[in-house]
Design a protein around this motif. Structure first.
Motif, mmCIF file in Angstrom:
data_model
loop_
_atom_site.group_PDB
_atom_site.id
_atom_site.type_symbol
_atom_site.label_atom_id
_atom_site.label_comp_id
_atom_site.label_asym_id
_atom_site.label_seq_id
_atom_site.Cartn_x
_atom_site.Cartn_y
_atom_site.Cartn_z
ATOM 1 N N THR A 5 -2.510 -7.653 -1.086
ATOM 2 C CA THR A 5 -3.379 -7.502 -2.238
ATOM 3 C C THR A 5 -3.623 -6.033 -2.504
ATOM 4 O O THR A 5 -3.448 -5.184 -1.641
ATOM 5 C CB THR A 5 -4.729 -8.200 -1.995
ATOM 6 N N THR A 6 -4.026 -5.734 -3.740
ATOM 7 C CA THR A 6 -4.234 -4.356 -4.155
ATOM 8 C C THR A 6 -5.720 -4.060 -4.255
ATOM 9 O O THR A 6 -6.470 -4.821 -4.847
ATOM 10 C CB THR A 6 -3.572 -4.111 -5.527
ATOM 11 N N LYS A 7 -6.161 -2.973 -3.680
ATOM 12 C CA LYS A 7 -7.537 -2.553 -3.778
ATOM 13 C C LYS A 7 -7.672 -1.533 -4.907
ATOM 14 O O LYS A 7 -6.779 -0.721 -5.128
ATOM 15 C CB LYS A 7 -7.999 -1.925 -2.461
ATOM 16 N N PRO A 8 -8.779 -1.564 -5.655
ATOM 17 C CA PRO A 8 -8.969 -0.587 -6.728
ATOM 18 C C PRO A 8 -8.925 0.839 -6.189
ATOM 19 O O PRO A 8 -9.387 1.123 -5.081
ATOM 20 C CB PRO A 8 -10.364 -0.933 -7.273
ATOM 21 N N PHE A 57 1.717 7.633 -2.643
ATOM 22 C CA PHE A 57 1.607 6.471 -3.516
ATOM 23 C C PHE A 57 0.521 5.520 -3.035
ATOM 24 O O PHE A 57 0.233 5.430 -1.839
ATOM 25 C CB PHE A 57 2.950 5.739 -3.587
ATOM 26 N N ASP A 58 -0.068 4.822 -3.996
ATOM 27 C CA ASP A 58 -1.085 3.820 -3.693
ATOM 28 C C ASP A 58 -0.486 2.421 -3.596
ATOM 29 O O ASP A 58 -1.052 1.554 -2.921
ATOM 30 C CB ASP A 58 -2.159 3.829 -4.779
ATOM 31 N N ALA A 59 0.628 2.185 -4.272
ATOM 32 C CA ALA A 59 1.265 0.864 -4.260
ATOM 33 C C ALA A 59 2.719 1.029 -4.686
ATOM 34 O O ALA A 59 3.102 2.055 -5.269
ATOM 35 C CB ALA A 59 0.543 -0.104 -5.189
ATOM 36 N N PRO A 115 0.510 -1.384 -0.318
ATOM 37 C CA PRO A 115 0.846 -2.695 -0.888
ATOM 38 C C PRO A 115 2.175 -2.664 -1.631
ATOM 39 O O PRO A 115 2.476 -1.710 -2.347
ATOM 40 C CB PRO A 115 -0.309 -2.966 -1.855
ATOM 41 N N ARG A 116 2.975 -3.729 -1.457
ATOM 42 C CA ARG A 116 4.270 -3.851 -2.140
ATOM 43 C C ARG A 116 4.309 -5.159 -2.907
ATOM 44 O O ARG A 116 3.861 -6.196 -2.430
ATOM 45 C CB ARG A 116 5.428 -3.844 -1.146
ATOM 46 N N THR A 117 4.895 -5.113 -4.081
ATOM 47 C CA THR A 117 5.083 -6.299 -4.917
ATOM 48 C C THR A 117 6.564 -6.454 -5.222
ATOM 49 O O THR A 117 7.205 -5.499 -5.666
ATOM 50 C CB THR A 117 4.300 -6.184 -6.241
ATOM 51 N N GLY A 144 -5.724 4.775 -12.211
ATOM 52 C CA GLY A 144 -5.327 6.004 -11.547
ATOM 53 C C GLY A 144 -4.428 5.793 -10.354
ATOM 54 O O GLY A 144 -4.222 6.727 -9.564
ATOM 55 N N GLU A 145 -3.836 4.615 -10.198
ATOM 56 C CA GLU A 145 -2.977 4.351 -9.047
ATOM 57 C C GLU A 145 -1.611 5.019 -9.224
ATOM 58 O O GLU A 145 -0.992 4.932 -10.285
ATOM 59 C CB GLU A 145 -2.807 2.844 -8.845
ATOM 60 N N ARG A 146 -1.154 5.624 -8.158
ATOM 61 C CA ARG A 146 0.157 6.289 -8.134
ATOM 62 C C ARG A 146 1.172 5.274 -7.623
ATOM 63 O O ARG A 146 1.056 4.778 -6.501
ATOM 64 C CB ARG A 146 0.095 7.514 -7.238
ATOM 65 N N LEU A 147 2.201 4.993 -8.431
ATOM 66 C CA LEU A 147 3.098 3.893 -8.156
ATOM 67 C C LEU A 147 4.530 4.363 -7.930
ATOM 68 O O LEU A 147 4.986 5.328 -8.547
ATOM 69 C CB LEU A 147 3.079 2.900 -9.325
ATOM 70 N N LEU A 148 5.236 3.643 -7.050
ATOM 71 C CA LEU A 148 6.661 3.847 -6.798
ATOM 72 C C LEU A 148 7.360 2.543 -7.145
ATOM 73 O O LEU A 148 6.994 1.480 -6.632
ATOM 74 C CB LEU A 148 6.887 4.210 -5.331
ATOM 75 N N ILE A 149 8.371 2.605 -8.026
ATOM 76 C CA ILE A 149 9.032 1.402 -8.522
ATOM 77 C C ILE A 149 10.536 1.518 -8.299
ATOM 78 O O ILE A 149 11.190 2.402 -8.843
ATOM 79 C CB ILE A 149 8.740 1.182 -10.011
#
Length: 250
Positions: free
Chosen positions: A5-8, A64-66, A92-94, A188-193
């Protein structure tokens, strides 16, 4: 399938960075085959590419945050290597099927050279790069169809494509982007895709307001990070390749 799960995340000042990356070289990239939703692994060269990209991100200080990937192992493995190199395995990973590669229909698994000999260079180019062009559909009874793939067991069969053009891929990707990813950027989450060539072509076409002619000539290298900046409303600001040299903003 969301593994955690992702936290704010507390909103940070300045632009929000999102790093996009096309997976490293897969076995079918090496063999010059149409891949689509098929699931070949990375090659040894691809694994090395992914490690190099992760090292570059680490050296540039990315945190990264997620993280996201498609469900296909070439994107999943690339993401895992990147996070290991970054020392950020615990975020967290999706794994989202909506980030899967464009579905190539009946072309899936075919050698591109053989397809060119059979159908002509111009037709194969249109199938590969054309925005509205699509190949023949994959029949549902074909063993290659995603409805027979355990990776897709939890997806409504009506949502599984038989074939896609880039326009349809864009619709799929942008629907997910708007519903799932934009809210995280606004926090404001920093994401890696970690995704695929056509997935990212479709996404960047929308974000950068590319024309059909521009996107049809747009090629994304494997395992080269793309840094995108967004404001806190989720609007794109600028992007550039992170290639360890003099990066040039697009």
């Amino acid at each position: 399938m969301k593994t955690t799960t992702t936290k704010p995340t507390q909103t940070r000042p300045g632009p929000v960075p999102v790093v996009l990356i096309r997976h490293a070289q897969s076995q079918w990239n090496k063999e010059n085959r149409f891949t689509g939703w098929a699931d070949p692994p990375l090659t040894e060269a691809g694994i090395a590419e992914a490690h190099a990209a992760g090292k570059l991100l680490r050296e540039q200080g990315f945190v990264f945050d997620a993280a996201y990937s498609s469900r296909l192992q070439r994107a999943v493995t690339t993401l895992g290597i990147l996070l290991a190199e970054l020392g950020q395995d615990g975020i967290p990973r999706t794994r989202a099927w909506q980030l899967n590669e464009r579905h190539y229909g009946a072309l899936q698994g075919l050698d591109k050279g053989e397809a060119t000999a059979r159908h002509g260079e111009q037709q194969v180019w249109r199938w590969r790069r054309g925005y509205h062009d699509r190949a023949g559909a994959l029949r549902r009874e074909d063993a290659r169809h995603s409805c027979h793939d355990p990776l897709c067991h939890d997806i409504d069969p009506a949502q599984l494509p038989d074939v896609e053009n880039l326009a349809e891929t864009r619709e799929r990707v942008m629907r997910y982007w708007d519903e799932d990813i934009i809210p995280r950027i606004r926090r404001g989450e920093r994401l890696l895709i970690s995704a695929h060539g056509n997935t990212l072509r479709a996404l960047i076409m929308a974000l950068a307001d590319m024309s059909v002619a521009e996107v049809e000539c747009f090629e994304i290298p494997t395992a080269m990070p793309i840094v995108y900046h967004f404001d806190h409303n989720g609007s794109p600001l600028d992007w550039y390749y992170l290639n360890g040299q003099d990066d040039q903003a697009a």
